[in-house]
Design a protein around this motif. Structure first.
Motif, PDB file in Angstrom:
ATOM      1  N   GLY A  33      10.237   9.547   2.922  1.00  0.00           N
ATOM      2  CA  GLY A  33       9.630   8.866   1.776  1.00  0.00           C
ATOM      3  C   GLY A  33       9.948   9.626   0.499  1.00  0.00           C
ATOM      4  N   ILE A  34      10.470   8.913  -0.495  1.00  0.00           N
ATOM      5  CA  ILE A  34      10.882   9.573  -1.742  1.00  0.00           C
ATOM      6  C   ILE A  34      10.306   8.805  -2.932  1.00  0.00           C
ATOM      7  N   GLY A  35       9.654   9.530  -3.809  1.00  0.00           N
ATOM      8  CA  GLY A  35       9.143   8.929  -5.039  1.00  0.00           C
ATOM      9  C   GLY A  35       9.815   9.598  -6.219  1.00  0.00           C
ATOM     10  N   ASP A  61       0.840  -1.194   0.000  1.00  0.00           N
ATOM     11  CA  ASP A  61       0.000   0.000   0.000  1.00  0.00           C
ATOM     12  C   ASP A  61       0.880   1.252   0.000  1.00  0.00           C
ATOM     13  N   SER A  62       1.789   1.365   0.990  1.00  0.00           N
ATOM     14  CA  SER A  62       2.699   2.514   1.026  1.00  0.00           C
ATOM     15  C   SER A  62       3.980   2.103   1.740  1.00  0.00           C
ATOM     16  N   THR A  63       5.106   2.462   1.160  1.00  0.00           N
ATOM     17  CA  THR A  63       6.386   2.141   1.818  1.00  0.00           C
ATOM     18  C   THR A  63       6.530   2.922   3.127  1.00  0.00           C
ATOM     19  N   MET A  64       5.744   4.014   3.298  1.00  0.00           N
ATOM     20  CA  MET A  64       5.789   4.752   4.571  1.00  0.00           C
ATOM     21  C   MET A  64       5.362   3.806   5.705  1.00  0.00           C
ATOM     22  N   GLY A  95       9.083  13.609  -5.609  1.00  0.00           N
ATOM     23  CA  GLY A  95       8.441  14.245  -4.461  1.00  0.00           C
ATOM     24  C   GLY A  95       8.869  13.550  -3.180  1.00  0.00           C
ATOM     25  N   ILE A  96       8.791  14.303  -2.094  1.00  0.00           N
ATOM     26  CA  ILE A  96       9.316  13.812  -0.820  1.00  0.00           C
ATOM     27  C   ILE A  96       8.321  14.050   0.296  1.00  0.00           C
ATOM     28  N   LEU A  97       8.183  13.044   1.143  1.00  0.00           N
ATOM     29  CA  LEU A  97       7.287  13.139   2.298  1.00  0.00           C
ATOM     30  C   LEU A  97       8.113  12.758   3.529  1.00  0.00           C
TER      31      LEU A  97
HETATM   32  C1  BTN Z   1       4.757  14.739  -2.680  1.00  0.00           C
HETATM   33  O1  BTN Z   1       5.414  15.396  -3.486  1.00  0.00           O
HETATM   34  O2  BTN Z   1       3.549  14.962  -2.515  1.00  0.00           O
HETATM   35  C2  BTN Z   1       5.428  13.686  -1.852  1.00  0.00           C
HETATM   36  C3  BTN Z   1       5.398  12.338  -2.528  1.00  0.00           C
HETATM   37  C4  BTN Z   1       6.098  11.260  -1.738  1.00  0.00           C
HETATM   38  C5  BTN Z   1       5.927   9.908  -2.387  1.00  0.00           C
HETATM   39  C6  BTN Z   1       6.760   8.853  -1.742  1.00  0.00           C
HETATM   40  S1  BTN Z   1       6.801   7.366  -2.708  1.00  0.00           S
HETATM   41  C7  BTN Z   1       7.591   6.555  -1.407  1.00  0.00           C
HETATM   42  C8  BTN Z   1       6.893   6.987  -0.152  1.00  0.00           C
HETATM   43  N1  BTN Z   1       5.691   6.193   0.060  1.00  0.00           N
HETATM   44  C9  BTN Z   1       4.594   6.931  -0.015  1.00  0.00           C
HETATM   45  O3  BTN Z   1       3.443   6.494   0.143  1.00  0.00           O
HETATM   46  N2  BTN Z   1       4.904   8.208  -0.259  1.00  0.00           N
HETATM   47  C10 BTN Z   1       6.327   8.399  -0.359  1.00  0.00           C
END
Ligand code: BTN
Length: 224
Positions: free
Chosen positions: A116-118, A9-12, A103-105
């Motif tokens: 978190g980095i995509g 679902d999410s690596t976070m 993008g980065i979270l």
């Molecule tokens: C943004 O610019 O809104 C931030 C995006 C962050 C995406 C990454 S992908 C890896 C990690 N897992 C997620 O669910 N989100 C971050």
């Protein structure tokens, strides 16, 4: 250590679990596809096959410049692995031209952070109606995108390096590498002004008709 998931679902969430189980500084959860990718400001992050989706456990005391360090590290990784020039849009979007390629979270927990980095790597098209138009390394290099595993190895090393530096050095590096932080006409969540650099916390200073505002979060958009 890198924990790879074909789909999650999410690596976070995976990195959070690993950290709570005691995973050390630098542990990574990475996925080829995310079904619930999380973006900043409660948005969704498109996470089809072909992107790099990774979350890194950082056992560091939180400080505001960390989020800037992650942007600097992502830009450096993209430029060195894909041989393209990228820009940084405060607080940490990586753009190529006007389009977003990473993008980065950053999520702070009690005793650690999850970064978190995509990065859009191999995708050749994106859905309509994204907040900022997107691009990928494949599009920008005419199909010569770097291998995702190699990109991730470089990204992790670069993130560990930049997040270990002093806040002042990180702020300076961000200011030098971003066309958005000084003298740029922008709106931030509807407020228009001209950017005047970063304060000591890494927050964006915006000169508006009502004086200088300190922006701690929000979406920066250029006024063309
Ligand atoms: C943004 O610019 O809104 C931030 C995006 C962050 C995406 C990454 S992908 C890896 C990690 N897992 C997620 O669910 N989100 C971050």
């Amino acid at each position: 250590m890198i924990h790879w998931f074909d789909t999650t679902d999410s690596t976070m969430l995976r990195a959070l679990e690993l950290a709570r189980e005691g995973a050390p500084h630098g542990t990574v959860a990475a996925a080829r596809v995310q079904t619930g990718g999380k973006g900043r400001l409660g948005r969704r992050w498109e996470s089809e096959i072909g992107g790099l989706y990774a979350s890194i456990v950082l056992r560091l005391a939180p400080h505001p410049a960390i989020s800037l360090a992650l942007g600097v590290a992502a830009k450096e990784t993209i430029e060195s692995c894909a041989d393209v020039s990228a820009d940084l849009r405060w607080p940490n979007d990586v753009l190529i031209g006007e389009r977003k390629c990473a993008g980065i979270l950053a999520q702070a927990e009690d005793s650690f952070l999850i970064a978190g980095i995509g990065i859009n790597v191999e995708q050749t098209s994106f859905p309509e109606g994204l907040d900022t138009p997107a691009t990928s390394l494949a599009i920008e290099t005419g199909g010569r995108a770097p291998e995702i595993e190699r990109l991730l190895d470089t990204l992790v090393q670069t993130v560990l390096d930049w997040t270990s530096r002093e806040s002042a050095e990180i702020r300076r590096a961000f200011e030098e590498r971003s066309s958005f932080v000084l003298g740029r006409r922008v709106t931030v969540d509807g407020v228009a002004g001209v950017t005047e650099g970063l304060d000591e916390n890494g927050f964006l200073l915006l000169r508006t008709d009502n004086g200088v505002q300190t922006i701690s979060a929000g979406g920066v958009r250029p006024i063309c």
